[in-house]
Scaffold this motif. Sequence first.
Motif, PDB file in Angstrom:
ATOM      1  N   GLY A 116     -27.255   0.686 -79.711  1.00 55.23           N
ATOM      2  CA  GLY A 116     -28.157   0.852 -78.572  1.00 55.23           C
ATOM      3  C   GLY A 116     -29.100   2.017 -78.759  1.00 55.23           C
ATOM      4  O   GLY A 116     -30.302   1.920 -78.483  1.00 55.23           O
ATOM      5  N   MET A 117     -28.582   3.142 -79.237  1.00 49.69           N
ATOM      6  CA  MET A 117     -29.437   4.311 -79.486  1.00 49.69           C
ATOM      7  C   MET A 117     -30.448   4.007 -80.588  1.00 49.69           C
ATOM      8  O   MET A 117     -31.625   4.364 -80.477  1.00 49.69           O
ATOM      9  CB  MET A 117     -28.589   5.526 -79.865  1.00 49.69           C
ATOM     10  CG  MET A 117     -27.815   6.105 -78.707  1.00 49.69           C
ATOM     11  SD  MET A 117     -26.940   7.655 -79.113  1.00 49.69           S
ATOM     12  CE  MET A 117     -25.846   7.145 -80.420  1.00 49.69           C
ATOM     13  N   ALA A 118     -29.998   3.343 -81.645  1.00 53.09           N
ATOM     14  CA  ALA A 118     -30.883   3.028 -82.774  1.00 53.09           C
ATOM     15  C   ALA A 118     -31.997   2.080 -82.349  1.00 53.09           C
ATOM     16  O   ALA A 118     -33.146   2.241 -82.769  1.00 53.09           O
ATOM     17  CB  ALA A 118     -30.072   2.423 -83.918  1.00 53.09           C
ATOM     18  N   ALA A 119     -31.686   1.114 -81.498  1.00 53.07           N
ATOM     19  CA  ALA A 119     -32.708   0.170 -81.034  1.00 53.07           C
ATOM     20  C   ALA A 119     -33.760   0.880 -80.189  1.00 53.07           C
ATOM     21  O   ALA A 119     -34.957   0.634 -80.341  1.00 53.07           O
ATOM     22  CB  ALA A 119     -32.064  -0.960 -80.235  1.00 53.07           C
ATOM     23  N   ARG A 120     -33.320   1.788 -79.318  1.00 58.24           N
ATOM     24  CA  ARG A 120     -34.259   2.487 -78.430  1.00 58.24           C
ATOM     25  C   ARG A 120     -35.163   3.472 -79.167  1.00 58.24           C
ATOM     26  O   ARG A 120     -36.185   3.886 -78.634  1.00 58.24           O
ATOM     27  CB  ARG A 120     -33.486   3.219 -77.333  1.00 58.24           C
ATOM     28  CG  ARG A 120     -32.927   2.296 -76.286  1.00 58.24           C
ATOM     29  CD  ARG A 120     -32.255   3.096 -75.172  1.00 58.24           C
ATOM     30  NE  ARG A 120     -31.586   2.232 -74.248  1.00 58.24           N
ATOM     31  CZ  ARG A 120     -30.307   1.854 -74.364  1.00 58.24           C
ATOM     32  NH1 ARG A 120     -29.577   2.283 -75.373  1.00 58.24           N
ATOM     33  NH2 ARG A 120     -29.768   1.060 -73.479  1.00 58.24           N
ATOM     34  N   GLU A 121     -34.801   3.857 -80.377  1.00 58.61           N
ATOM     35  CA  GLU A 121     -35.622   4.784 -81.154  1.00 58.61           C
ATOM     36  C   GLU A 121     -36.911   4.147 -81.677  1.00 58.61           C
ATOM     37  O   GLU A 121     -37.833   4.854 -82.073  1.00 58.61           O
ATOM     38  CB  GLU A 121     -34.833   5.308 -82.369  1.00 58.61           C
ATOM     39  CG  GLU A 121     -33.700   6.223 -82.027  1.00 58.61           C
ATOM     40  CD  GLU A 121     -32.863   6.613 -83.234  1.00 58.61           C
ATOM     41  OE1 GLU A 121     -32.034   7.527 -83.080  1.00 58.61           O
ATOM     42  OE2 GLU A 121     -33.026   6.024 -84.325  1.00 58.61           O
ATOM     43  N   ILE A 122     -36.974   2.829 -81.675  1.00 59.23           N
ATOM     44  CA  ILE A 122     -38.091   2.124 -82.290  1.00 59.23           C
ATOM     45  C   ILE A 122     -39.286   2.058 -81.327  1.00 59.23           C
ATOM     46  O   ILE A 122     -39.136   1.621 -80.180  1.00 59.23           O
ATOM     47  CB  ILE A 122     -37.663   0.695 -82.713  1.00 59.23           C
ATOM     48  CG1 ILE A 122     -36.488   0.768 -83.694  1.00 59.23           C
ATOM     49  CG2 ILE A 122     -38.836  -0.077 -83.301  1.00 59.23           C
ATOM     50  CD1 ILE A 122     -36.746   1.592 -84.941  1.00 59.23           C
ATOM     51  N   PRO A 123     -40.472   2.464 -81.793  1.00 58.15           N
ATOM     52  CA  PRO A 123     -41.667   2.325 -80.962  1.00 58.15           C
ATOM     53  C   PRO A 123     -41.893   0.859 -80.596  1.00 58.15           C
ATOM     54  O   PRO A 123     -41.723  -0.025 -81.433  1.00 58.15           O
ATOM     55  CB  PRO A 123     -42.799   2.838 -81.868  1.00 58.15           C
ATOM     56  CG  PRO A 123     -42.121   3.708 -82.875  1.00 58.15           C
ATOM     57  CD  PRO A 123     -40.758   3.107 -83.084  1.00 58.15           C
ATOM     58  N   GLY A 124     -42.236   0.623 -79.344  1.00 57.44           N
ATOM     59  CA  GLY A 124     -42.429  -0.741 -78.862  1.00 57.44           C
ATOM     60  C   GLY A 124     -41.233  -1.270 -78.092  1.00 57.44           C
ATOM     61  O   GLY A 124     -41.331  -2.261 -77.384  1.00 57.44           O
ATOM     62  N   VAL A 125     -40.082  -0.594 -78.212  1.00 54.54           N
ATOM     63  CA  VAL A 125     -38.896  -0.971 -77.430  1.00 54.54           C
ATOM     64  C   VAL A 125     -38.930  -0.147 -76.148  1.00 54.54           C
ATOM     65  O   VAL A 125     -38.917   1.081 -76.189  1.00 54.54           O
ATOM     66  CB  VAL A 125     -37.586  -0.710 -78.201  1.00 54.54           C
ATOM     67  CG1 VAL A 125     -36.374  -0.920 -77.293  1.00 54.54           C
ATOM     68  CG2 VAL A 125     -37.500  -1.598 -79.427  1.00 54.54           C
ATOM     69  N   HIS A 126     -38.981  -0.844 -75.035  1.00 49.32           N
ATOM     70  CA  HIS A 126     -38.944  -0.146 -73.746  1.00 49.32           C
ATOM     71  C   HIS A 126     -37.507   0.150 -73.334  1.00 49.32           C
ATOM     72  O   HIS A 126     -37.198   1.241 -72.853  1.00 49.32           O
ATOM     73  CB  HIS A 126     -39.642  -0.973 -72.660  1.00 49.32           C
ATOM     74  CG  HIS A 126     -39.538  -0.349 -71.306  1.00 49.32           C
ATOM     75  ND1 HIS A 126     -40.249   0.783 -70.960  1.00 49.32           N
ATOM     76  CD2 HIS A 126     -38.775  -0.665 -70.229  1.00 49.32           C
ATOM     77  CE1 HIS A 126     -39.933   1.121 -69.731  1.00 49.32           C
ATOM     78  NE2 HIS A 126     -39.039   0.275 -69.262  1.00 49.32           N
ATOM     79  N   ASP A 127     -36.625  -0.841 -73.524  1.00 42.64           N
ATOM     80  CA  ASP A 127     -35.243  -0.689 -73.098  1.00 42.64           C
ATOM     81  C   ASP A 127     -34.420  -1.819 -73.695  1.00 42.64           C
ATOM     82  O   ASP A 127     -34.945  -2.713 -74.350  1.00 42.64           O
ATOM     83  CB  ASP A 127     -35.154  -0.727 -71.570  1.00 42.64           C
ATOM     84  CG  ASP A 127     -33.950   0.033 -71.021  1.00 42.64           C
ATOM     85  OD1 ASP A 127     -33.065   0.418 -71.811  1.00 42.64           O
ATOM     86  OD2 ASP A 127     -33.905   0.250 -69.798  1.00 42.64           O
ATOM     87  N   THR A 128     -33.126  -1.772 -73.426  1.00 46.29           N
ATOM     88  CA  THR A 128     -32.233  -2.857 -73.804  1.00 46.29           C
ATOM     89  C   THR A 128     -31.600  -3.416 -72.541  1.00 46.29           C
ATOM     90  O   THR A 128     -31.541  -2.738 -71.514  1.00 46.29           O
ATOM     91  CB  THR A 128     -31.124  -2.380 -74.763  1.00 46.29           C
ATOM     92  OG1 THR A 128     -30.386  -1.338 -74.134  1.00 46.29           O
ATOM     93  CG2 THR A 128     -31.706  -1.890 -76.080  1.00 46.29           C
TER      94      THR A 128
END
Length: 135
Positions: A25-37
């Motif tokens: 979850g933390m790794a996914a949120r680090e990516i530009p363009g990801v607002h949330d999960t």
Amino acid sequence: MSGADEDVTPGKTTIADVIVVKVAGMAAREIPGVHDTGGGLSRALDAVRDRAPGGRRHLGRGVKAEVGERQTAISIDLVVEQGAVVPEVVWHVRENVISSVERITGLEVVEVNVAVNDVHLPDDESFISEALRVA
């Protein structure tokens, strides 16, 4: 005699699903363009919880993991920012999740399934704030 195997103490190590879920979850949120999960309902409920005294962000929202002894498979629900190029965002999410989970846990990530469920629009924030104020 020397070698890595000689330095290892016998025993079993287990990695809890929740650890993989939080790291992913933390790794996914680090990516530009990801607002949330997560999906809309879980995000709304978490927004209420986050505003409560002592509340804190749920890092694993929208992430599921199946963890075995040496491997893991991960599923992530994403909300992307308006204007983001979805295939590029998803590719970067997969790469970062695999790298982070493998580095931190030592598990081999065999797959990362990504479902893009929503796009975040600038007006979404005012809608959520109004809904929380009314509730």
